[in-house]
Design an enzyme around this catalytic site. Structure first.
Site, PDB file in Angstrom:
ATOM      1  N   ILE A 179       1.273  -0.880  -0.091  1.00  0.00           N
ATOM      2  CA  ILE A 179       0.511   0.104  -0.025  1.00  0.00           C
ATOM      3  C   ILE A 179       0.905   1.521  -0.221  1.00  0.00           C
ATOM      4  O   ILE A 179      -0.090   2.467  -0.278  1.00  0.00           O
ATOM      5  CB  ILE A 179      -0.605   0.176   0.990  1.00  0.00           C
ATOM      6  CG1 ILE A 179       0.062  -0.156   2.863  1.00  0.00           C
ATOM      7  CG2 ILE A 179      -2.734  -1.204   1.046  1.00  0.00           C
ATOM      8  CD1 ILE A 179      -1.013   0.321   3.201  1.00  0.00           C
ATOM      9  N   GLY A 180       2.190   1.094  -0.079  1.00  0.00           N
ATOM     10  CA  GLY A 180       3.038   2.731  -0.245  1.00  0.00           C
ATOM     11  C   GLY A 180       4.713   2.029   0.066  1.00  0.00           C
ATOM     12  O   GLY A 180       5.239   0.562   0.616  1.00  0.00           O
ATOM     13  N   LYS A 181       5.098   3.117  -0.370  1.00  0.00           N
ATOM     14  CA  LYS A 181       7.023   3.057  -0.615  1.00  0.00           C
ATOM     15  C   LYS A 181       7.635   3.976  -0.204  1.00  0.00           C
ATOM     16  O   LYS A 181       7.013   4.791  -1.010  1.00  0.00           O
ATOM     17  CB  LYS A 181       6.794   1.626  -1.918  1.00  0.00           C
ATOM     18  CG  LYS A 181       8.765   1.937  -2.196  1.00  0.00           C
ATOM     19  CD  LYS A 181       8.505   0.641  -3.440  1.00  0.00           C
ATOM     20  CE  LYS A 181       8.056   1.236  -4.788  1.00  0.00           C
ATOM     21  NZ  LYS A 181       9.784   2.359  -4.718  1.00  0.00           N
ATOM     22  N   GLY A 182       8.701   4.219   0.403  1.00  0.00           N
ATOM     23  CA  GLY A 182       9.336   5.373   0.526  1.00  0.00           C
ATOM     24  C   GLY A 182      10.966   4.800   0.055  1.00  0.00           C
ATOM     25  O   GLY A 182      11.278   4.056  -0.816  1.00  0.00           O
TER      26      GLY A 182
ATOM     27  N   ALA B  70      11.385   2.884   2.903  1.00  0.00           N
ATOM     28  CA  ALA B  70      10.460   1.809   3.921  1.00  0.00           C
ATOM     29  C   ALA B  70       9.919   1.285   2.824  1.00  0.00           C
ATOM     30  O   ALA B  70       9.293   2.129   1.642  1.00  0.00           O
ATOM     31  CB  ALA B  70      10.029   1.465   4.853  1.00  0.00           C
ATOM     32  N   ALA B  71       8.917  -0.548   2.988  1.00  0.00           N
ATOM     33  CA  ALA B  71       7.863  -1.020   1.895  1.00  0.00           C
ATOM     34  C   ALA B  71       6.567  -1.087   3.420  1.00  0.00           C
ATOM     35  O   ALA B  71       6.771  -1.275   4.399  1.00  0.00           O
ATOM     36  CB  ALA B  71       7.818  -2.289   1.374  1.00  0.00           C
ATOM     37  N   VAL B  72       5.378  -0.156   2.565  1.00  0.00           N
ATOM     38  CA  VAL B  72       4.278  -0.496   3.425  1.00  0.00           C
ATOM     39  C   VAL B  72       3.370  -2.121   2.995  1.00  0.00           C
ATOM     40  O   VAL B  72       2.993  -1.844   1.422  1.00  0.00           O
ATOM     41  CB  VAL B  72       4.058   0.396   4.199  1.00  0.00           C
ATOM     42  CG1 VAL B  72       2.457  -0.272   4.857  1.00  0.00           C
ATOM     43  CG2 VAL B  72       4.860   1.320   4.937  1.00  0.00           C
TER      44      VAL B  72
ATOM     45  N   ASP C 175      10.609  15.797   9.014  1.00  0.00           N
ATOM     46  CA  ASP C 175      10.567  15.403   7.305  1.00  0.00           C
ATOM     47  C   ASP C 175       8.789  15.510   6.845  1.00  0.00           C
ATOM     48  O   ASP C 175       8.470  14.855   6.474  1.00  0.00           O
ATOM     49  CB  ASP C 175      10.945  13.906   7.375  1.00  0.00           C
ATOM     50  CG  ASP C 175      10.676  13.361   5.166  1.00  0.00           C
ATOM     51  OD1 ASP C 175      11.057  14.506   4.384  1.00  0.00           O
ATOM     52  OD2 ASP C 175      10.674  12.406   5.041  1.00  0.00           O
TER      53      ASP C 175
END
Length: 575
Positions: free
Chosen positions: A149-152, A155-157, A349
């Site tokens: 559901i997300g990636k920065g 990290a990945a979520v 941030d």
């Protein structure tokens, strides 16, 4: 000069001389005379100085009333004993003026006591997470992991559900929140329904581990800043005993629960699994056992949190909040930042990608600050970072870095003060909340290190005037002229709910405002006892405001509002 003019002049003289601090020696003499005259034995009781006045006024706290009485008595005696009418009137009015000041100080003492009592009542009501407390879940196998559901950048979520607490099935209809995502291959639509969130109520964040090693101790030491929003039971007992030597302190600081700050329910280390999309999305961070060309270590840190429908950026791409909802969204960010600042934490941030969104029973967006990978959380709770080398990390997202941070020059004894840096970032994000491009992103592309305040683009006319004032104040280059997150939040609270209390209000008189606070407290307490309405975003914000009441912060907020309104009115008249 007439007697009326003399009295008026004496009143003004009494106030101005006191404010300049010129009555100190005269006050001492008057107090000594009074003490010598009325002393009949050893003093049984000493009046203690009040804490709300600055230290330079500590003498007046005990002697001002007596000085006023002495001057008034002297004026009366001279009135009947001779002397020119003008001098008699000035002396009498001088004493009356000081008496009025004493009355004002007495009102301030009562207002300060009122604020303290309200604060005590609401601070006893601790915020509790809506999810039931975990009794297990310290292993990756305890969770069923769904889609990414997300990636920065670090990290990945993934969405997840706890195997030890399966979600209850419910066949009721669910509202749909659609998030349109543009991909390189074309347009795709991802729908998150409340049914989906019920099936996967949790989110697991898998950190990318390049150089921290693969032992528990090394991983927790290296990534201790990720544990700042962790709850008291997030780590296993044995891991709590590890000396966590993170980037900014020996022990990772923990922030207490708050409705606008993410909560980490579990934190543990485990072997990196091959999750959906890993080979396509982040092959380089995988360990060699999963990808021969990968650079990652075998084990890493996993964080378990609540699953939210979307980020603030995703929400604003497809939705336009109402004017009131937008004001409440900005206020939530300020409340979250203030909560962090009070506990000695700077996020560093803050951007719309690092803010999550859900919705209350009234459909109002609830904002939650997340991703503490770049935060400053030192042991001494100081928000000042020694800046003696260019290698010191100033934080993430250079585009939204406050001017005092972006322009800091390293050197011996130099420090960067972050106490108002996150509040400045909230000012930039507010443009996005009110439907504009962030002025520090392209196409405007201002740079925080050298922009001028007059270069900031105008906000839409639909944005309330007081909200525009707060945003402009938050984006002041000089942090000394910028309100703190607490003061800015108070300005919005007063604008949203205290307009009548501010009518004909000046920056010194707080009695009317204190009366309004008492009424507001009763209303909020009744709402909290009336069921679901007590869990809405507005109710949470009002409780947060009342639990952080401080007379000086309120006075500063009123001063900012009155100054801003007067300046705005002057600009209109001059135009």
């Amino acid at each position: 000069m007439s007697v009326r003019q003399a009295i008026h002049r004496g009143l003004e003289l009494g106030r101005s001389v006191f404010q300049l601090g010129l009555l100190k020696s005269g006050g001492r003499v008057a107090a000594k005379l009074r003490a010598d005259r009325f002393r009949v034995g050893p003093s049984v009781r000493t009046v203690q100085p009040q804490a709300f006045l600055p230290s330079r006024y500590r003498y007046y706290r005990t002697s001002l009333r007596g000085l006023a009485a002495q001057l008034q008595a002297a004026g009366v005696r001279r009135w009947y004993g001779g002397g020119s009418p003008r001098n008699r009137a000035v002396l009498l009015a001088f004493g009356l003026g000081i008496g009025l000041i004493e009355q004002q100080l007495e009102d301030d003492r009562k207002s300060a006591a009122t604020c303290q009592e309200i604060q005590d009542v609401f601070r006893k009501k601790k915020f509790t997470t809506p999810l039931k407390p975990f009794t297990s879940g310290y292993n990756l196998d305890d969770y069923l992991i769904g889609n990414q559901i997300g990636k920065g950048s670090n990290a990945a979520v993934y969405e997840a559900a706890a195997r030890f607490a399966p979600p209850k099935q419910n066949n009721t209809n669910c509202s749909i929140v659609q998030l349109e995502e543009d991909t390189e291959e074309g347009n795709s639509t991802r729908s998150l329904t409340c049914c989906s969130l019920r099936n996967f109520p949790l989110a697991i964040k898998m950190m990318w581990n390049f150089g921290a090693g693969s032992s528990n101790e090394d991983i927790l030491k290296s990534m201790s800043h990720e544990l700042v929003p962790a709850g008291p039971l997030a780590l296993k007992q044995e891991n709590e005993q590890i000396t966590l030597d993170g980037h900014f302190g020996v022990l990772p600081k923990r922030v207490s629960a708050h409705p606008n700050v993410i909560r980490v329910y579990r934190a543990f280390t485990a072997d990196v699994p091959l999750l959906p999309g890993a080979q396509e999305e982040y092959p380089d961070v995988l360990p060699a056992r999963l990808n021969p060309d990968g650079l990652g270590n075998n084990r890493t840190l996993f964080l378990v949190m609540k699953n939210y429908p979307c980020t603030l950026r995703q929400y604003l791409e497809v939705s336009t909040p109402t004017r009131r909802h937008a004001s409440l969204m900005m206020l939530q960010l300020l409340e979250g930042v203030d909560h962090l600042c009070r506990q000695g934490i700077a996020h560093r941030d803050l951007k719309s990608d690092n803010v999550l969104v859900e919705f209350d029973s009234d459909g109002c967006p609830r904002l939650v600050i997340t991703d503490f990978g770049c935060c400053l959380a030192q042991r001494d709770s100081s928000l000042e970072l020694p800046f003696n080398s260019i290698w010191v990390n100033r934080g993430g997202n250079a585009s939204l870095m406050a001017p005092e941070v972006a322009t800091a020059i390293p050197g011996c004894g130099m420090v960067i003060d972050y106490c108002k840096a996150d509040a400045w970032a909230v000012g930039t994000i507010s443009f996005e909340i009110f439907g504009q491009n962030n002025p520090f992103y392209r196409p405007v592309g201002l740079e925080s290190r050298n922009y001028q305040e007059k270069q900031l683009p105008p906000l839409p006319s639909s944005v309330p005037a007081d909200v525009q004032l707060v945003i402009r104040f938050l984006l002041r280059r000089n942090p000394n002229k910028r309100p703190s997150a607490r003061v800015a939040a108070n300005m919005l609270h007063l604008s949203l709910w205290g307009r009548r209390a501010l009518a004909n209000q000046d920056s010194a008189g707080m009695k009317k405002l204190a009366d309004w606070l008492l009424c507001q407290s009763a209303v909020v307490l009744l709402k909290g006892c009336s069921g679901p309405k007590g869990n809405t975003v507005e109710a949470e914000l009002q409780r947060s405001f009342l639990s952080n009441l401080d007379l000086e912060d309120l006075r500063t907020a009123v001063g900012f509002l009155l100054y801003g309104r007067a300046h705005h009115q002057a600009c209109i008249l001059s135009a």
